[in-house]
Design a protein around this motif. Structure first.
Motif, short mmCIF file in Angstrom:
data_model
loop_
_atom_site.label_atom_id
_atom_site.label_comp_id
_atom_site.label_asym_id
_atom_site.label_seq_id
_atom_site.Cartn_x
_atom_site.Cartn_y
_atom_site.Cartn_z
N GLN A 172 32.16 29.98 14.16
CA GLN A 172 32.26 31.35 14.67
C GLN A 172 31.55 31.48 16.01
N TYR A 173 30.40 30.84 16.11
CA TYR A 173 29.63 30.91 17.37
C TYR A 173 30.39 30.25 18.52
N LEU A 174 30.97 29.09 18.26
CA LEU A 174 31.69 28.38 19.32
C LEU A 174 32.91 29.17 19.78
N VAL A 175 33.65 29.74 18.83
CA VAL A 175 34.83 30.54 19.20
C VAL A 175 34.41 31.78 19.97
N TYR A 176 33.33 32.42 19.52
CA TYR A 176 32.86 33.64 20.19
C TYR A 176 32.42 33.35 21.62
N ALA B 237 21.09 36.67 19.73
CA ALA B 237 21.73 37.94 19.34
C ALA B 237 22.91 37.68 18.41
N PHE B 238 23.70 36.66 18.70
CA PHE B 238 24.87 36.38 17.86
C PHE B 238 24.45 36.06 16.43
N PHE B 239 23.52 35.12 16.25
CA PHE B 239 23.14 34.72 14.90
C PHE B 239 22.38 35.84 14.19
#
Length: 365
Positions: free
Chosen positions: A105-109, A55-57
């Motif tokens: 961005q994914y790691l921070v999210y 969903a994130f990507f």
């Protein structure tokens, strides 16, 4: 002279038999039900992580720039009247989690989501956090769609069982044909018909909003009565179509069971038909229906977008549409994450409850 076996071989066999892997296998064989629960929970965690990642990507790769959308909205509202500088845009990108590459961005999210439950600020209600915007809409969706889903399942299960039990009778044929004709009618089409009849033609019920604007929200009889009055039409449109679908699926499960030997034996014992239906026939049909109901109950967090839009109902569906229109990634992801979590959790709980409904589950491998 015969040589004795080397001590290392015996020691190695002893160590192999006492290895952690063999100990885990022995524990799982002694506790099959607990092993089933552990395996199912591990699979749930993997599925949850995978779904949240996809969903994130997916939403990050959507075309459009939410920061430019925010700047334009500020300019239109005369809050920001000069050319946006690079520093301001960079600050907004960092605040919304859009700076850096996709991996960072994914790691921070994921770090903020897992450790703090923080989705970041909402673009449609800046600077309010996205989780606060979602939590304001969530009770409306649960109250409307949750109750409607429960009622449609109860009515559909009861009527479908009767339709299957009395197959061939006139009432059963009418109910079955009506369900076939109406089960795939869209919710919003039924809602439009109900609005035309009860709101515009007869004037009995309101057509839009969630409660009377002249009543202050609170735990009072006036406010509760207003909620029921305004929620009757959208709830009824969902209950009607949902009930027809459950009638068909329950009847389909009921008919093959009626020829089983244990029902013939129960009838030969002199049990009343109603007892045979509820205690024997229906009991072997409701297991898949309970599973399907749990999955459908998880999907209520998506909100029925068109129904909520039609009745101007302040649920998750309306929030999601507004967020998509303004490219509010944080709110879109928040609603999607709640939908993913609710569906997967509902399936997990049902899988863990299955051994109580069906003892054969403990022997599954």
């Amino acid at each position: 002279m015969t040589a004795e076996a080397p001590p290392a071989v015996a020691t190695g066999n002893s160590q192999e038999s006492a290895s952690p892997a063999s100990g885990v296998r022995a524990w799982m064989s002694r506790h099959p039900l607990a092993a089933y629960a552990v395996r199912r929970f591990g699979l749930y965690l993997v599925e949850l992580w995978g779904a949240l990642t996809i969903a994130f990507f997916f939403f990050r790769l959507m075309p459009g720039d939410p920061i430019q959308t925010l700047i334009q909205s500020l300019q239109q509202n005369y809050i920001y009247n000069q050319q946006a500088s690079a520093e301001i845009i960079a600050r907004y990108r960092a605040e919304f989690g859009l700076d850096g590459n996709l991996l960072s961005q994914y790691l921070v999210y994921m770090k903020k989501l897992i450790l703090h439950g923080d989705l970041g600020p909402s673009l449609i209600s800046y600077p309010t956090p996205a989780q606060d915007v979602i939590l304001r809409s969530l009770p409306w969706t649960i109250g409307l769609l949750g109750i409607a889903a429960v009622l449609s399942w109860i009515f559909g299960l009861a009527l479908g069982a009767v339709a299957g039990w009395r197959r061939g009778k006139l009432g059963s044929r009418i109910m079955t044909n009506l369900s076939i004709a109406l089960s795939h009618v869209p919710f919003f089409f039924v809602a439009l018909i109900l609005v035309y009849i009860f709101a515009y033609s007869l004037g009995w019920l309101p057509a839009r909003s969630a409660y009377d604007s002249n009543i202050n929200p609170g735990f009072s009889l006036a406010f509760i009565g207003s909620l029921l009055k305004y929620g009757l039409l959208p709830g009824l449109s969902i209950v009607l179509i949902g009930t027809f679908g459950w009638i068909l699926s329950t009847r389909m499960l009921m008919v093959p069971v009626l020829g089983e030997d244990y029902l013939v034996y129960a009838e030969a014992k002199g049990l009343k038909p109603w007892r045979i239906l509820t205690r024997y026939a229906l009991r072997n049909c409701y297991l898949p229906q309970v599973t399907a109901f749990g999955i459908s109950l998880g999907f209520i967090f998506n909100g029925n977008v068109l129904v909520e839009q039609l009745f101007n109902y302040p649920g998750l569906g309306t929030t999601l549409v507004t967020a998509i229109q303004q490219l509010d990634f944080n709110t879109i992801l928040g609603v999607t994450d709640i939908a993913i979590f609710s569906v997967l959790t509902a399936v997990l709980l049902l899988d863990l409850l299955l051994p109580l409904l069906d003892p054969r589950v403990k022997y599954w491998k």
